[in-house]
Design an enzyme around this catalytic site. Structure first.
Site, short mmCIF file in Angstrom:
data_model
loop_
_atom_site.label_atom_id
_atom_site.label_comp_id
_atom_site.label_asym_id
_atom_site.label_seq_id
_atom_site.Cartn_x
_atom_site.Cartn_y
_atom_site.Cartn_z
N ASP A 188 0.84 -1.20 0.00
CA ASP A 188 0.00 0.00 0.00
C ASP A 188 0.88 1.26 0.00
O ASP A 188 0.38 2.38 -0.09
CB ASP A 188 -1.01 -0.01 1.17
CG ASP A 188 -0.35 0.01 2.53
OD1 ASP A 188 0.89 -0.11 2.60
OD2 ASP A 188 -1.08 0.16 3.53
N SER A 189 2.20 1.06 0.06
CA SER A 189 3.13 2.17 -0.17
C SER A 189 2.92 2.76 -1.56
O SER A 189 3.44 3.83 -1.86
CB SER A 189 4.58 1.70 0.00
OG SER A 189 4.83 0.52 -0.73
N ASP A 214 -1.21 -6.38 -0.48
CA ASP A 214 -1.14 -5.74 0.83
C ASP A 214 -2.52 -5.17 1.17
O ASP A 214 -3.04 -4.34 0.40
CB ASP A 214 -0.10 -4.61 0.74
CG ASP A 214 0.38 -4.16 2.09
OD1 ASP A 214 0.13 -4.85 3.09
OD2 ASP A 214 1.04 -3.09 2.15
N LYS A 258 -0.90 -9.71 2.92
CA LYS A 258 -0.21 -9.24 4.13
C LYS A 258 -1.12 -8.25 4.83
O LYS A 258 -1.83 -7.48 4.16
CB LYS A 258 1.11 -8.57 3.75
CG LYS A 258 1.78 -7.84 4.91
CD LYS A 258 3.15 -7.31 4.53
CE LYS A 258 3.14 -5.91 3.95
NZ LYS A 258 2.56 -4.89 4.83
N GLU A 280 -1.24 -5.64 8.55
CA GLU A 280 -0.46 -5.08 9.64
C GLU A 280 -1.10 -5.36 11.00
O GLU A 280 -2.33 -5.33 11.12
CB GLU A 280 -0.32 -3.55 9.47
CG GLU A 280 0.44 -3.15 8.23
CD GLU A 280 0.63 -1.63 8.12
OE1 GLU A 280 0.28 -0.90 9.07
OE2 GLU A 280 1.11 -1.20 7.07
N GLU A 310 9.31 -4.74 10.51
CA GLU A 310 9.73 -3.45 9.93
C GLU A 310 10.35 -2.57 11.01
O GLU A 310 9.76 -2.35 12.08
CB GLU A 310 8.53 -2.73 9.29
CG GLU A 310 8.93 -1.37 8.71
CD GLU A 310 7.89 -0.74 7.80
OE1 GLU A 310 6.87 -1.38 7.50
OE2 GLU A 310 8.12 0.42 7.40
O1 KIV Z 1 3.30 -1.08 1.67
C1 KIV Z 1 4.46 -1.49 1.77
O2 KIV Z 1 5.29 -1.37 0.88
C2 KIV Z 1 4.82 -2.12 3.03
C3 KIV Z 1 6.26 -2.11 3.40
C4 KIV Z 1 6.64 -0.77 3.90
C5 KIV Z 1 6.56 -3.14 4.39
O3 KIV Z 1 3.97 -2.56 3.75
#
Ligand code: KIV
Length: 288
Positions: free
Chosen positions: A49-50, A88, A118, A120, A187
């Site tokens: 989600d980055s 994500d 994934k 969090e 992280e």
């Molecule tokens: O969204 C992402 O790229 C991430 C990383 C910062 C671990 O979750």
């Protein structure tokens, strides 16, 4: 028959941990970059989600939607058919209920052919993790610095730097493992904490800013290639300066357009032989 490459699976990742081979993991959000990543031989791609910051220019990850994640996962999967691709789960896609968490996790597999998802959080997201696992989906946990809840952490700050904080992280890692996660990402934690958790758990434990002892490394591709400009976390190493290369190329183009150097003869199409006399005759009509 053509020698078709076999797609990486969760079993390959477990084998690599057993054999002490490091997993190479990067983020990717688009078709060309994912093609380069697969050609470079990475083991895993996270469509993180980055992308909110790296692709859309948001100040953080909070505004990112499920629909945006799916579109980018689809593009990455098309470009990297043999790489382990992970979607994500964005903020708001798993916090509201277990049912909604499962529905959104399912979208990553059904619509974008992802291999895993994934999300969090530690103990507090275990009910959602259990529900997603029950749907038969590979889940990667993510603890330490969790950008979606950085407000509660007081900013994008490294975690596990005190004994109390390290203990909380270890408790979360153990609880997530007991809940059934198959992969874990740490992280921004000290290397000692990364090493301890990677050795404690039998599952692959990867790090982004978690030192050199984890079972593999993740890096954000926009940082790695020097494309992301807003800030550079301590754990980033830049392997290229794409910003400089691209700005330089566009500046050269601008200069040549303004000076008339571009386009040159070699960039022009020519009419088919014998057409020019007829063209001139036809064009003359418009000048009368
Ligand atoms: O969204 C992402 O790229 C991430 C990383 C910062 C671990 O979750």
């Amino acid at each position: 028959m053509a020698n078709k490459k076999r797609k990486k699976s969760i079993l390959d990742l477990y084998k690599m941990k057993k054999e002490g081979r490091k997993v190479v993991w990067i983020t990717s959000y688009d078709f060309p970059t994912a093609q380069f990543a697969e050609a470079a031989g990475v083991d895993m791609i996270l469509v993180g989600d980055s992308l909110g910051m790296c692709v859309y220019g948001y100040p953080g990850t909070i505004p990112v939607t499920m629909d945006q994640c799916i579109v980018h996962c689809e593009a990455v999967r098309r470009a990297a058919p043999n790489t382990f691709v992970m979607g994500d789960m964005p903020f708001g896609s798993y916090q509201l209920s277990e049912r909604e968490a499962v529905a959104n996790a399912v979208r990553f597999l059904k619509e974008a052919d992802c291999d895993a998802i994934k999300l969090e959080g530690g103990k507090r997201v275990i009910p959602q993790i259990r529900a997603i696992l029950d749907a038969g989906i590979v889940v990667c946990g993510h603890i330490g610095l969790t950008p979606q809840s950085s407000g509660q952490l007081g900013g994008h700050k490294a975690q596990g730097r005190t004994v109390e904080s390290a203990e909380t992280l270890i408790e979360d890692a153990v609880a997530l493992h007991q809940a059934g996660i198959q992969l874990l990402l740490l992280e921004a934690v000290p290397p000692e904490v990364g090493k301890f958790i990677a050795e404690l758990l039998p599952i692959p434990v990867y790090g982004i800013g978690a030192g050199m002892h984890t079972d593999g490394q993740l890096i954000i591709v926009s940082d790695l290639i020097g494309q992301f400009q807003a800030f550079t976390p301590k754990f980033v190493k830049k392997y290229a300066n794409v910003a400089e290369v691209v700005t330089g190329a566009i500046s050269s183009y601008a200069e040549e357009v303004r000076s008339g150097a571009f386009p040159a003869e070699e960039h022009c199409y020519r009419m088919i032989e014998g057409e020019y006399p007829k063209f001139e005759k036809m064009a003359a009509k418009f000048k009368k």
